[in-house]
Motif scaffolding. Structure first.
Motif, mmCIF file in Angstrom:
data_model
loop_
_atom_site.group_PDB
_atom_site.id
_atom_site.type_symbol
_atom_site.label_atom_id
_atom_site.label_comp_id
_atom_site.label_asym_id
_atom_site.label_seq_id
_atom_site.Cartn_x
_atom_site.Cartn_y
_atom_site.Cartn_z
ATOM 1 N N ARG A 122 3.678 2.747 7.627
ATOM 2 C CA ARG A 122 2.914 3.361 6.625
ATOM 3 C C ARG A 122 2.046 2.744 5.628
ATOM 4 O O ARG A 122 1.108 3.217 5.080
ATOM 5 N N ASN A 123 2.198 1.292 5.564
ATOM 6 C CA ASN A 123 1.342 0.525 4.913
ATOM 7 C C ASN A 123 0.050 0.437 5.582
ATOM 8 O O ASN A 123 -1.293 0.681 4.801
ATOM 9 N N ASN A 124 -0.061 0.471 6.849
ATOM 10 C CA ASN A 124 -1.356 0.645 7.567
ATOM 11 C C ASN A 124 -2.150 1.957 7.066
ATOM 12 O O ASN A 124 -3.242 1.944 6.673
ATOM 13 N N ARG A 125 -1.553 3.003 7.145
ATOM 14 C CA ARG A 125 -2.197 4.397 6.928
ATOM 15 C C ARG A 125 -2.489 4.368 5.142
ATOM 16 O O ARG A 125 -3.436 4.953 4.904
ATOM 17 N N PRO A 166 0.752 -1.192 0.002
ATOM 18 C CA PRO A 166 -0.033 0.023 -0.227
ATOM 19 C C PRO A 166 0.836 1.308 -0.050
ATOM 20 O O PRO A 166 0.625 2.312 -0.718
#
Lengths: 372, 372
Positions: free
Chosen positions: A294-297, A229
């Motif tokens: 940062r993948n989370n967001r 992501p």
């Protein structure tokens, strides 16, 4: 304590290099006077990369590594980073450092499968180890020693210098509901995953990351994977790909590498060689944390703001891809003896990992998902 | 680039300390002459730990950190490690470094919940983040800043310096088939997990790791958790506990900390402060890799050689423990405003992590388990 052994080896290498180059005024033993003597010599190194300059996560990870070395050395070893194409093109980083055009290179080992197929084990393997497990294998399971042996003929010493964690299955302009849907698909997929894709009828078109958006836009590609992501959002792939598939069966925990010209490394005093070595670990940890956070967001942004359509590869598709992955690897180790040695070590570690993972990380993640 | 900001802050701190201590001959700006001047001053630091001397993984992790700092500094900063009880007892490490008896301490933040309940967020939280996610939260989700704020009144700067990964649920002398089976159980369990255990009728007896074997043997404890296969095997807990339970709901990714006396850190020249900072990351990565690799092998040894009986907490038990964990945390943040601030940050990160974890690490691990 394999890493400590390496530091020792690197130090010995540094000492023998000094014996040859008397002008270095290298102290042969550690003594209270030694640091001051060493401090008189400064080094300026170049790091070439396979990433667009300052590309989030990968390019900035290379920057972080360079800055860490420069800061810890108090400026005695300054490292300057070059983006893909600045000094050499993305896929020529390996040769450039091998020849000494630059002292360091930052890339993914599977880009060099033309040099040796076995390089692919040191980035990621379809249905293989997670990134946490791969690091365990490299540092405590014999992996690093095999990687060193593989790169030594090219005058390179490799290090794991970052990880993207598990990747995504990629962006597709049509749904993949059965294995036949891969037929005729022009897709970007490096490494062993790409070979699996070819076996199911796809056409692999390998391009550097910086060219993917345009290739998806102009029809050179029907589908592409890149990372996950965070990085996929940075390239805007959601604008050129319709369906976003998971899981990333082909890249379950991709290691980013930094390789160092052996002669350059051997020419460093002991403390700077230790700084280079451990800066790799610090950069690894930083990149791994960054991708996790940062993948989370980015996933939230992709789903809520850009209304991306997530799709899951079916159990049948995954089972077929896994069987073909196994075939691809078996044929590779049949024709390439070094790959066979690496695979023996890797698959032994994988077998043990599976058992612990089931009751450890996977067991916990399933328990957590039960409730809140 | 939070970490870079910290390095900058640490450097500024170093500079202001220098202004006060003119005898340090600290260069105010980086210049070609600076390294040689700095090199004249050497430092000898003590690191106290909460672990038995050289204890596998934890004690050796502290040793590795000390050796890494010493090697990267070329001996300008020598760190000597003390096992629990050598200089101060295990649970006095925090006070010792706070007062300056030692410059560094290596432990788990949840041991200091008597100082502040919020410390517990910085080791692990029942049903909380995995170790990979916790590192993401610390470095890119605001966690480190909160931790810094929490330790600052004690003259300490905390760092994550290792991780055991996910732990095991512990060793029990009877089967735990329903939540009532915890009643009357004397069990070792630190942190928030211990509070949950008390709510289900257990009696928490917190002892340092080195005392667990004997306490299980003489009946002071009926059950104990420690870490996971690698560390539990090292203490021989399979000889004193009958059933080995998973998953480690109470410690899903425990971070080991290293705290540094702020005045000592501020007294270092810039390059040594950077070395201390990044050595933490290198040690973190090394320990994480070691536990991943050695848990694999130790689990195999426990199951095949020692015929350990694995047991899985049922879905009902896990669901109840999760609900009570939530209650324990809600009451804590109600009475402690700092815990509330930490929890807001932590739980926001956890929410985003859950989504990505489902299709990322968990999604992949489930796919891998389908086949071979």
């Amino acid at each position: 304590m394999k890493r400590r052994e390496f530091v020792k080896t690197a130090s010995l290498a540094a000492l023998s290099a000094t014996a040859l180059a008397a002008c270095e005024k290298q102290p042969l033993q550690h003594s209270p006077q030694a640091p001051a003597l060493r401090a008189n010599k400064t080094f300026k190194w170049k790091m070439v990369t396979a990433w667009p300059k300052n590309f989030p996560g990968l390019g900035t990870g290379a920057n972080y590594l360079a800055e860490t070395i420069t800061a810890m050395s108090g400026g005695r070893l300054e490292v300057k980073v070059y983006g893909a194409g600045e000094l050499v093109p993305a896929f020529e980083a390996f040769d450039a450092v091998s020849k000494g055009t630059a002292e360091m290179g930052h890339a993914g080992a599977y880009y060099w499968k033309g040099k040796s197929e076995a390089t692919q084990f040191f980035t990621t393997v379809p249905f293989g180890l997670t990134s946490q497990e791969t690091l365990g294998w490299l540092k405590f399971g014999g992996g690093q020693e095999l990687w060193d042996e593989l790169y030594a003929p090219f005058n390179l010493k490799p290090f794991p210098a970052g990880s993207t964690g598990v990747q995504m299955g990629g962006w597709f302009n049509k749904e993949i509901n059965q294995i036949e849907d891969f037929k005729g698909l022009k897709m970007r997929m490096p490494g062993l995953g790409g070979e699996v894709l070819q076996r199911v009828g796809g056409t692999v078109v390998n391009l550097p990351g910086g060219e993917l958006f345009q290739a998806m836009q102009n029809g050179t590609l029907d589908a592409t994977e890149w990372v996950g992501p965070y990085n996929d959002l940075a390239f805007g792939l959601h604008k050129v790909g319709k369906y976003y598939y998971w899981p990333g069966w082909h890249e379950p925990g991709s290691i980013m590498e930094c390789f160092v010209n052996q002669k350059a490394l051997a020419g460093l005093p002991q403390d700077l060689a230790a700084i280079v070595t451990h800066a790799m670990d610090a950069a690894y940890e930083q990149m791994s944390a960054e991708f996790t956070a940062r993948n989370n967001r980015a996933l939230t942004t992709l789903l809520t703001k850009h209304k991306v359509q997530l799709r899951h590869f079916s159990k049948d598709i995954l089972t077929t891809l896994a069987k073909i992955s196994q075939e691809v690897i078996e044929e590779m180790i049949e024709r390439d003896p070094f790959s066979k040695r690496v695979y023996q070590s890797y698959s032994q570690f994988r077998k043990e990992s599976m058992q612990w993972n089931q009751i450890g990380e996977l067991g916990y993640a399933q328990a957590r998902a039960l409730v809140f």
